[in-house]
Design a protein around this motif. Structure first.
Motif, PDB file in Angstrom:
ATOM      1  N   UNK A   1     -10.191  -0.031   1.777  1.00 11.57           N
ATOM      2  CA  UNK A   1     -11.635  -0.057   1.185  1.00 11.57           C
ATOM      3  C   UNK A   1     -11.983  -1.376   0.837  1.00 11.57           C
ATOM      4  N   UNK A   2     -11.134  -2.366   0.358  1.00 15.75           N
ATOM      5  CA  UNK A   2     -11.430  -3.497   0.081  1.00 15.75           C
ATOM      6  C   UNK A   2     -10.043  -4.137   0.062  1.00 15.75           C
ATOM      7  N   UNK A   3      -9.883  -5.726   0.173  1.00 10.50           N
ATOM      8  CA  UNK A   3      -8.853  -6.378   0.358  1.00 10.50           C
ATOM      9  C   UNK A   3      -7.852  -6.366  -0.926  1.00 10.50           C
ATOM     10  N   UNK A   4      -8.209  -6.467  -2.034  1.00 13.78           N
ATOM     11  CA  UNK A   4      -7.417  -6.297  -3.145  1.00 13.78           C
ATOM     12  C   UNK A   4      -6.430  -4.959  -3.191  1.00 13.78           C
ATOM     13  N   UNK A   5      -7.041  -3.905  -2.701  1.00 13.07           N
ATOM     14  CA  UNK A   5      -6.347  -2.574  -2.649  1.00 13.07           C
ATOM     15  C   UNK A   5      -5.364  -2.548  -1.733  1.00 13.07           C
ATOM     16  N   UNK A   6      -4.009  -2.881  -2.102  1.00  8.20           N
ATOM     17  CA  UNK A   6      -2.868  -2.828  -0.940  1.00  8.20           C
ATOM     18  C   UNK A   6      -2.102  -1.551  -1.107  1.00  8.20           C
ATOM     19  N   UNK A   7      -2.046  -1.095  -0.073  1.00 11.76           N
ATOM     20  CA  UNK A   7      -1.176   0.393   0.013  1.00 11.76           C
ATOM     21  C   UNK A   7       0.377   0.259   0.511  1.00 11.76           C
ATOM     22  N   UNK A   8       1.143   0.940  -0.056  1.00 12.55           N
ATOM     23  CA  UNK A   8       2.728   1.039   0.463  1.00 12.55           C
ATOM     24  C   UNK A   8       2.688   2.368   0.782  1.00 12.55           C
ATOM     25  N   UNK A   9       3.235   2.648   1.866  1.00 13.01           N
ATOM     26  CA  UNK A   9       3.469   3.833   2.348  1.00 13.01           C
ATOM     27  C   UNK A   9       4.992   4.106   2.829  1.00 13.01           C
TER      28      UNK A   9
ATOM     29  N   UNK B   1       3.780 -10.423  -6.096  1.00 10.82           N
ATOM     30  CA  UNK B   1       4.977  -9.737  -5.654  1.00 10.82           C
ATOM     31  C   UNK B   1       5.451  -8.774  -6.823  1.00 10.82           C
ATOM     32  N   UNK B   2       5.478  -9.085  -7.971  1.00 14.35           N
ATOM     33  CA  UNK B   2       5.765  -8.116  -9.179  1.00 14.35           C
ATOM     34  C   UNK B   2       5.031  -6.942  -9.080  1.00 14.35           C
ATOM     35  N   UNK B   3       3.609  -6.953  -8.688  1.00 13.37           N
ATOM     36  CA  UNK B   3       2.942  -5.483  -8.365  1.00 13.37           C
ATOM     37  C   UNK B   3       3.431  -4.892  -7.247  1.00 13.37           C
ATOM     38  N   UNK B   4       3.797  -5.717  -6.251  1.00 14.27           N
ATOM     39  CA  UNK B   4       4.259  -4.980  -5.051  1.00 14.27           C
ATOM     40  C   UNK B   4       5.460  -4.263  -5.436  1.00 14.27           C
ATOM     41  N   UNK B   5       6.491  -5.040  -6.166  1.00 12.09           N
ATOM     42  CA  UNK B   5       7.683  -4.237  -6.375  1.00 12.09           C
ATOM     43  C   UNK B   5       7.636  -3.246  -7.189  1.00 12.09           C
TER      44      UNK B   5
END
Lengths: 666, 680, 547
Positions: C104-112, C186-190
């Motif tokens: 929807x917009x770039x700040x929203x990153x999805x991990x699947x 990276x923290x948020x990704x983790x």
């Protein structure tokens, strides 16, 4: 083992040939007009630890002779046959010097042993970011200058790393161009590898390994002998860029050239603090950084064209780079437009050297000029075009050997122009004039080279024009030995209409169909007294339209009433002028700078430098501006005391700054 | 004799221990209109039963819901709110968030009832974020404001000025002005109730404080008086939401700290029960009629939360972290539109109650299922005070569940339990996960009438291997009161970067706090050299909007460094990560506690056969009814052990021990159930 | 799932599994919140975790921001398209954010993450987080004046972030280099990885307990059930075509051009078609909304309106279909800018709710103002350090039968806290002089619309770059059943020199010390005729200064 001179000479030629064949491969296979037509790329061959020992002389930008890949080479854990690595990040190893430059290096193995690297870079037209073409003076952080790829294997054991490619191409405006150029680079790398193998097969690996080291030492030896012919001493020179930010204050570069024996030190103390626009020069404090070496190499090469160009040359040179200054900025300062500052940096070095070898070296070249980019929709294809319509360069400086070359020369000649025909085929613009600008070259016994001017009309709505590197509208190219400064550059919208706008140093405008842009670079400086110029030469200049009657009369004292030259009148005119002629200083800086330095003289700058060096980096730009505000337009008569008092004032205004200073002192 | 009294909604529980260790626990019906009446009735019963003299009562600890009820029943004061001019609506605007995520027909979510627009007036004054006075307090505007409010029948004032937590001077002046003119008016100052930044949260606490002050005040003074009339001159101590006791005077001065007074007692009771039996980590599950309360105890310390929830409004008072899930014995089972079996959240409550109560309730509930399955004895529910009707239960389940689902009533009944357990176990898990704990490392303590009935099933779901059932799970809140320390907590906003301050500076502030706290302790003539003082700092990373309470020990080598390290550890536990970044100290807190001397109560056990009979219980996993022995808890000898399947009955609860679990009675009388290795 | 026949299904088990799934989703969610770094997640709750079936339908989703509902669906589909199921391996985790590939917009990153029991794939666990900064032309990566996606930050196509449990070192290096706060990024990704792992661990133990074939069948059963319940609820609505039009003030670039949102809702027995033909073509400014966003708004609106207690999963979505004209503001073409799409989403949700209201008057709700005013102040503190504070100011909600609208509350898909005055003043040299309910701003009616707020800011020190992204400055929230419209939003800059500037919804302006900004957010629409308003309500409104 020691290699005999002859073998070495052959090895030298082979390796240069190898580098050149890389360049040809790249040149032929590249996609973007930018690379094809402006040749903004390099190729080279380095030792296993990254020192470039061979690069082409005829092709590509000649900036990166001294380029040392050591830092990035070390950022990859291990190398295998068939790997190719890339990076475009100015802050990872400082090999790439702005994000559009995609650098490549490939390890060359022989019998399982890593014997060399083939390297090179391409300037991509666009790598994403805030503005098309990724570069604008207005940007203030590296994060705005497009996607940054850290040192990464784009090819692993001969296999393309799809992921890195995908993410790169998703983030750029013209993916097929970048992909095309990258393929060209990969091809070039492979050519290089093949050629190096051929060389090794010819000479044997041991000769090769020893030989490339000798080539470096050889070049070093040459460089040192050239240097030792120059008189020892300290030579100070300073020059300016018009603005350090949008309608900001001038940005000063200062250099003390120290020549002692067969080595050189470049001390940049006195250069301005790093700035909040994109003209910082990312040297990472490396004292032999390529961007610093270019100017010196030009000088040494022009003093002795037999000099073999490789990184060995740099071994004779060192520099002092105060941190947090425009020539050694701290992350995340923007650097996209460093081309501009590097041009000025070269001029700076010339200015210092010309004092050491006045009878051998020329006056200031025009030092580049704007590179015009157009971004719009092409009515004919309905597709978006992002293209460089070409660099608007200026000529070389006049020199004891003769006039400066016209239109382009010296340190900007490496950027090929884009043919008008290609432009009009690929870009929806109509070019109304493209030629040499009258009265732009600085008058002199040997005239400075003229500037190039271009008029073009936009054919499509909301055509975005970027004039990268626009500068020299205020501080012009200097002349020497009574030679005059060159003419300033200019950037006009709809000239000679009542809608005319002087855009000054503005580097981005949006125009519509029918709008006309007139842009010209600055001219180069002249060498020697114009009144001593050969009369016929002046007459020819007038006939060619390089010099106006007016200028012929006033600057050269040559009278041309009609189609022929009136020698008597000229004789008379010249002696008059000669009497009223006061022997100028060594340099003629041009009006803009003379006026400016009545306010900001060296004393003021020395005081300012001392002050700024004391305070934390993130304060410097701010304080510089506050002090400039206070100084305003008052002419300076004291020797810097005023500046100190202003600073004291600021300390009381910002107690927390004073505190930090106190902390640091104790 | 020591007496703990916990006043609940329906019953008032007593737990008494005499000098010689004789214990007496019982309930009397609560008297909502004036709870002190019920308390006095109980006292009289104690005196008549034990024959002791009122003067012999040495400790009188009290847990009360009077504060909470005042809110639930909206029986609080007519509060007027004085704010900085221009900010009178902060209370109503709140944080603009909503809890009804998926609704378009929204309801207000701020406690407007505390002081509707008409009763909120602005006063000329302003203090800056640095504590400087920007606009001096205008005396007349105060007078005018109060007069305007008095016309509307306001009987208590809350005063919250911006940045009073940095500089309280204007609030204090205003109070002085007001009391000079209206000496009897009740006034709560935000700078005293909750001197911490964030104006909305501070306003809410202060307004609540003023709102319940008169009620609490009247109640406690009545009670004191009544007790004196009875000849009881032991000091009246009241449980505060943080899990510590405070003297009547303090309680009346800061009533807002009495929210959750009751549950806090329960947690302390459970904590003590566990500790004396060597269990430091507990999850207590208290399943009552309408809800299931969950609390975590870590290393024998109750988990606290900085902000509690009262009647859906979150109120910034530190309280024991008790979480309620909306399902209990009274939860109604139903079939959704797609034929799925659901349990709760709707509850039959106690009136009409489950179908088996036979009070006209038609809908099948969890309790009905228990009865149908054979887990409950219709004649021995709640000490036999309530006769259950198995027929009605059976009908309800047959009609509303079994038939629509085309399964047997037994299947349906066990289905209801399985669904309930799956819901509760997820609830329990999320509570512990949110606190950063893995439930498997805890023992489950079953409380409330229905807790022990589902405990083993829950434990299985959560992979918990130990279940504890106290001797008197019904009156734990009361007995907890006797184990609770006397505690006084004073805090101050600090707001400095950790590396921008020094241990000295912090110590200075804490000393000031200690003076206050000591005063409070002296008021209860506590023995000052038995008082333990502990310090805390609320810390957050710079830029973080939430903080953690970290213990602060000034005696160690580098106190601030240790503080920082401890913060990192805690942050890692609660938030799953920690980075070595700069932090800010938000508040400083000093807690003075005088530990209780827990009474040594001796244990009375009936002699004789503990098996009182057997019932046929339907066990789903075995698809059949088993004949299961029923044991009377009061006959179980210390050290004796049993093996599931078995039912253990006692006056206030029934414990179901399924196959695969074995149980034993410890010295203290605690029943310990353990999952057997072989079966896992 | 054709093997349904063979599997004998214990109806209770279905419910037990459903509770488990909800629990798992919630546990993933709290792990996500717990271990995230950035305030935007912790305070703004701008992150969500969910489980997906192998066919890419939502299986269970923890309740976070409603607008996260289903926004992951297109991304899961895209990943499945790029990496077919049989090519996936245990321990793989996929990452992406590119709007033109499903985001929807770039700040929203999805991990699947695909989940296997042994060799058998059973489901996906997924987590999406709004990251604080993903690079691009301005810090925070939501440039109001962006006109191209390239200016909004780094675009990530579907890639493997983990491969067989091994993190993709190259990728994370590149990502870190292209964002401003690499560590918290990276923290948020983790945190997202942790959330996916929880889902994996617990689903596997569920599969081990009941057998993977069986639970897969139960999954499909659960989706079918939600579908049935949703269809039943829709059946409750009368057939017919109901339309509604509303406008966004402008796109932030061309300030005098409104953006039209036009929906025709067709209720056809148990299905709902939402046709957006007639909606504005895509705009220059960053207000374009990706289809994924339009779907999320639609699912939210329908779910909220039929407000039957239906367990949320892919089944609920099956009866709902959308038509989004190409190159419209709801289905833009690359490289249109999209970062400010929230306002658009809110307005779309509002339109659908209002249209459905016309189908079901008793349940109808007047327009909520649905203005979430974004203010940002950027300047220098006394010590020369830079600051940027953002503030989201809510407006009034709409009235409905029996209920006045609520004053100053977050509505529809978003749910953000305001900034405490004391927090703001402690942090930056700006003073708030006033924060009050905006008297009389609620739409009149038998039931009054919710009020907006008045807030006054004063710059104390230094030059400030001020961003104002408002809505409802030109188009009011409409009332229904002859209820009145809510007041328009209005904002004014009062310069120290006495001059004033009215703000036209969206601007970026410089403020000097002493300048004041007064913002008044819009009111919600009223319900029913004012004449029918009860006497005591009228009086109460007067004494409580609401009208």
């Amino acid at each position: 083992m020691k290699i005999d001179k002859i073998t070495l000479e052959i090895l030298k030629n082979h390796s240069r040939a190898a580098a050149e064949s890389m360049a040809y491969t790249l040149y032929r296979t590249a996609h973007s007009t930018f690379v094809k037509e402006t040749e903004d790329f390099t190729c080279g061959i380095t030792t296993p630890d990254g020192e470039t020992f061979a690069s082409p002389v005829e092709l590509g930008v000649t900036w990166f002779v001294g380029l040392n890949y050591k830092t990035v080479i070390e950022m990859i854990d291990e190398y295998e046959e068939g790997d190719i690595c890339i990076t475009n990040d100015p802050y990872s190893g400082h090999v790439s010097t702005h994000s559009p430059d995609m650098h490549c290096w490939k390890p060359v193995f022989f019998g399982g042993e890593l014997v060399s690297f083939v390297v090179g870079h391409i300037h991509n037209t666009d790598v994403g970011g805030a503005v098309p073409a990724s570069i604008s003076r207005t940007l203030s952080e590296i994060h705005q200058e497009g996607i940054r790829i850290p040192p990464t294997k784009i090819v692993r054991r001969g296999e393309l790393n799809k992921e890195v490619l995908d993410i790169m191409l998703t983030n750029v405006r013209m993916p097929e161009q970048n992909w095309g150029d990258l393929k060209a680079q990969i091809a070039a790398m492979n050519t290089g590898e093949r050629r190096v193998h051929e060389i090794i097969n010819k000479f044997g690996v041991d000769v090769f390994k020893a030989g490339i080291q000798d080539l470096l030492s050889y070049a070093e030896a040459q460089a040192r002998s050239i240097i030792s012919d120059l008189p020892d001493g300290n030579y100070f020179f300073a020059d300016y860029m018009d603005e350090d930010s949008e309608d900001g204050y001038p940005c000063r570069l200062a250099l003390t050239l120290i020549i002692s024996g067969d080595s050189i030190t470049l001390d940049f103390t006195g250069s301005d603090p790093q700035i909040e626009s994109s003209i910082n020069i990312p040297t990472g404090g490396q004292e032999r950084h390529a961007l610093l070496m270019v100017g010196v190499i030009y000088i040494l090469y022009s003093l002795d064209p037999k000099l073999f160009l490789n990184a060995g040359v740099c071994r004779a040179i060192g520099s002092i780079l105060p941190e947090g200054t425009v020539i050694n900025p701290a992350f995340p300062a923007a650097v996209g437009l460093r081309t501009l500052s590097v041009q000025r940096l070269m001029g700076l070095i010339f200015g210092a050297f010309v004092q050491a070898a006045p009878e051998k070296l020329p006056a200031s070249p025009a030092s580049g000029g704007p590179i015009m980019n157009v971004n719009t929709i092409d009515n004919r294809t309905g597709r978006r075009v992002v293209a460089a319509v070409g660099p608007i360069t200026g000529g070389a400086g006049g020199s004891p050997l003769g006039d400066g070359t016209e239109g382009s020369g010296a340190n900007s000649s490496f950027l090929k122009n884009t043919p008008v025909e290609i432009n009009e085929i690929e870009v929806p613009i109509k070019i109304k004039r493209y030629g040499l600008a009258k009265d732009s070259g600085g008058a002199g016994k040997y005239r400075g080279g003229t500037a190039i001017e271009m008029w073009f009309e936009a054919l499509a709505p909301n055509t975005r024009v970027t004039a990268r590197n626009m500068d020299r509208t205020r501080f012009t190219s200097w002349g020497v030995q009574n030679g005059r400064a060159g003419a300033p550059s200019y950037f006009l919208l709809n000239p000679n209409t009542n809608a005319e706008r002087n855009l000054g140093n503005l580097d981005f405008i949006k125009i519509g169909p029918g709008d006309v842009v007139h842009v010209a670079s600055g001219g180069a400086g002249g060498w020697g007294n114009p009144l001593e110029r050969d009369i016929d030469a002046v007459f020819q200049d007038v006939k060619r339209g390089f010099v106006s009657h007016k200028s012929a009369l006033e600057d050269y004292g040559v009278v041309i009433p009609n189609e022929s030259c009136d020698l008597e009148a000229t004789e008379k005119r010249r002696s008059e002028l000669m009497n009223s002629f006061a022997d100028n200083d060594f340099f003629d800086y041009g009006v803009g700078r003379v006026e400016y330095e009545k306010i900001w003289n060296k004393a003021n700058y020395d005081t300012l430098t001392k002050i700024l060096a004391r305070i934390p980096i993130h304060w410097r730009f701010f304080i510089k501006h506050r002090i400039f505000e206070m100084v305003g337009n008052q002419e300076t008569r004291d020797s810097g005391e005023k500046i100190s008092t202003y600073f004291e004032g600021l300390l009381t205004e910002f107690p927390q700054l004073e505190e930090t200073l106190r902390k640091e002192t104790d | 004799m020591q007496i703990g009294v916990d006043v609940g909604g329906t019953f008032t529980d007593f737990s008494c221990v005499s000098r010689d260790g004789k214990t007496l626990t019982f309930k009397v019906p609560s008297t909502p209109h004036d709870p002190s009446k019920g308390v006095i009735a109980g006292i009289r019963e104690i005196i008549s039963q034990t024959g002791i003299a009122p003067a012999e009562i040495s400790v009188f600890a009290h847990g009360t819901t009077v504060a909470t009820n005042a809110v639930l029943e909206r029986k609080g004061a007519n509060v007027g709110l004085l704010t900085t001019e221009g900010f009178r609506d902060v209370l109503e605007i709140g944080r603009q968030m909503r809890t009804q995520m998926y609704s378009v027909r929204l309801r207000p979510e701020t406690p407007i009832f505390l002081a509707p627009g008409a009763r909120r007036v602005g006063v000329m004054e302003r203090i800056g974020s640095d504590g400087n006075i920007i606009k001096p307090l205008d005396e007349n505007s105060v007078i005018r404001a109060v007069e305007e409010l008095l016309i509307q029948g306001v009987d208590a004032l809350a005063i919250t000025f911006l940045f009073s937590f940095v500089n309280p001077v204007h609030e204090l002046q205003a109070q002085e002005i007001i009391l000079k003119k209206w000496p009897r008016l009740i006034v709560s100052l935000s700078s005293q109730v909750d001197p911490v930044f964030r104006e909305y949260e501070r306003t809410v606490v202060t307004a609540f404080d003023a709102y319940i002050k008169p009620t609490v005040d009247t109640y406690l003074s009545n009670l004191t008086e009544a007790l004196q009339n009875e000849g009881v001159n032991a000091p009246l101590q009241v449980m505060q939401s943080r899990g510590g006791l405070a003297g009547c005077k303090t309680a009346r001065a800061r009533p807002v700290r009495l929210f959750l007074s009751g549950p806090a007692g329960g947690v302390i009771g459970a904590l003590e029960e566990g500790r004396t039996n060597g269990f430091q980590n507990l999850i207590t599950v208290d399943i009552g009629g309408t809800s299931c309360d969950i609390a975590l105890i870590n290393n024998s310390k109750p988990l606290l939360r900085q902000e509690g929830v009262i009647d859906t409004f979150s109120v910034r008072i530190p309280m024991v972290d008790v979480n309620a899930i909306g399902s209990g014995g009274g939860s109604v089972a139903w079939i959704d539109g797609a034929g799925g079996l659901k349990v709760g959240p709707h509850s039959a409550g106690s009136d009409p109650g489950p179908a088996c109560y036979d009070k006209g309730g038609e809908k099948p509930t969890v309790t009905d299922a228990s009865l149908v399955l054979g887990l409950l004895d219709a004649n021995y529910f709640a000490n036999g005070r309530l006769q259950l009707n198995g027929q009605k239960a059976h009908l309800a389940i047959e009609k509303y569940i079994a038939q629509p689902m085309q399964i047997s009533p037994d299947k349906a009944a066990s289905g209801i339990h399985r669904v309930l357990v799956s819901q509760m176990s997820e609830g329990i898990r999320s509570v512990s996960v949110k606190q950063g704990f893995d439930p498997r490392e805890f023992s489950l303590m079953a409380l409330g009438g229905a807790g022990p009935l589902h405990a083993c099933a829950l434990a299985d779901e959560l992979q918990i291997t130990k279940v504890l059932v106290p001797k008197n799970p019904g009156v734990l809140s009361a007995s907890g009161l006797l184990n609770a320390p006397i505690e006084h907590e004073v805090s101050v906003s600090f707001n400095k970067e950790l590396n921008g301050t020094t241990a000295e500076e912090i110590f200075e502030r804490l000393e000031k706090l200690d003076v206050e706290a000591n005063q409070l302790m002296n008021d209860e003539n506590a023995d000052s050299n038995k008082v333990e003082t502990t310090y805390f700092a609320d810390i957050c990373y710079i830029g973080q909007g939430y903080h953690l309470e970290v213990g602060l020990d000034l005696r160690v080598q580098r106190p601030l460094e240790k503080l920082y390290r401890d913060f990192l550890v805690l942050h890692d536990r609660v938030y799953g990560h920690s980075v070595e970044a700069a932090v800010r100290i938000v508040n400083l807190r000093s807690v003075h506690r005088l530990p209780a001397i827990p009474p040594i109560s001796e244990l009375f056990i009936n002699q004789g056969d503990c098996v009182k009979g057997s019932r046929h219980v339907f066990v789903d996993s075995e698809e059949q009814r088993l004949t299961v022995p029923v044991i009377d808890r009061s006959f179980m000898q210390i050290g004796s052990s049993i093996e599931g399947p078995v039912i253990i009955e006692q006056g206030d609860t029934t414990t179901w021990v399924p196959r695969g679990w074995k149980g034993s009675v410890l010295e203290t009388g605690l029943l310990l159930l353990i999952k057997m290795e072989s079966d896992s | 799932m054709k093997n349904a026949a063979q599997i004998s299904l214990d109806p209770v088990l279905v419910e037990v599994v459903r509770n488990k799934l909800e629990g798992i989703a919630n546990e993933m969610q709290s792990t996500l919140f717990k271990s995230s770094f950035s305030p935007i997640v912790k305070e703004g709750l701008d992150a969500s975790a969910s489980l997906f079936t192998l066919s890419g339908e939502t299986l269970a989703q923890a309740i976070a921001l409603p607008f996260h509902l289903a926004t992951l669906i297109p991304m899961v589909r895209k990943v499945l398209e790029e990496f077919p199921l049989d090519a996936m391996e245990d321990g793989d985790i996929f990452i992406m954010n590119d709007p033109y590939l499903g985001g929807t917009h770039l700040p929203d990153i999805a991990l699947i993450m695909p989940i296997f029991e042994g060799e058998v794939p059973i489901a996906f666990s997924a987590a999406m987080t709004h990251h604080q900064d993903v690079g691009g032309m301005t810090p925070g990566s939501v440039p109001t004046n962006a006109t191209e996606i390239f200016q909004e930050g780094i675009r990530i196509p579907p890639l493997k972030y983990y491969s067989r449990g091994e993190v993709n070192g190259t990728l994370i290096k590149i990502l870190r280099l292209n964002v401003r706060l690499p560590d918290s990024f990276e923290g948020d990704l983790n945190a997202q990885v942790a959330a996916c792992q929880i889902g994996r661990r617990r689903l596997i133990s569920l599969a081990e307990k009941f057998g993977s074939e069986k639970i897969k069948y139960i999954f499909s059963e659960l989706l079918d059930r939600s579908e049935i319940m949703t269809r039943d609820a829709i059946k409750g609505l009368p057939n017919g075509m109901f339309s509604h039009v509303d406008y966004l003030d402008n796109d932030g670039v061309d300030l005098d051009v409104a953006i039209k949102i036009n929906v025709n809702v067709k209720i056809d027995d148990d299905e709902i078609y939402l046709d957006f033909t007639g909606t504005n073509k895509q705009v220059k400014g960053p207000f374009n909304l990706m289809p994924s966003g339009a779907y999320a708004a639609a699912y939210f609106a329908v779910h909220a309106m039929i407000d039957a207690d239906v367990p949320i999963n892919g089944g609920c979505f099956r009866p709902i279909s959308l038509k989004l004209p190409e190159r419209s503001v709801l289905n833009p073409e690359e490289p249109a800018a999209v970062n400010a799409r929230t306002s658009t989403m809110k307005r779309v949700a509002g339109c659908i709710t209002s249209a459905l209201g016309k189908a079901d008057p008793p349940r109808a709700v007047a327009d909520a103002a649905g203005e979430l005013l974004l203010l940002a102040f950027g300047g220098e503190r006394e010590d020369g350090s830079r600051y940027v504070v953002g503030e989201l100011v809510a407006s009034g909600s709409g009235a409905s039968e029996g209920m006045d609208g609520v004053d100053v509350i977050e509505t529809d898909g978003t749910n953000c806290m305001n900034l405490p005055i004391e927090a703001l003043e402690l942090d930056v040299p700006i003073r708030i002089n006033k924060t009050e309910l905006r008297k009389g701003s609620g739409g009149a009616g038998k039931f009054r619309g919710g009020l907006g707020i008045i807030r006054e800011y004063e710059v104390l020190k230094g030059e400030v770059i001020f961003t104002h992204r408002g809505e409802r400055h030109a188009y009011a929230a409409q009332g229904i059943s002859s209820g009145g419209a809510g007041a328009l939003a209005q904002s004014v800059i009062y310069r120290l020199d006495g001059t004033t500037e009215v703000i036209n919804s969206k601007i970026i302006q410089k403020l000097q010390p002493g300048d004041r900004v007064v913002v008044e957010t819009a009111g919600g629409g009223g319900y029913g005729d004012i004449k029918e308003r009860s006497q005591q309500s009228v009086i109460a409104d007067q004494v409580n200064r609401k009208s």
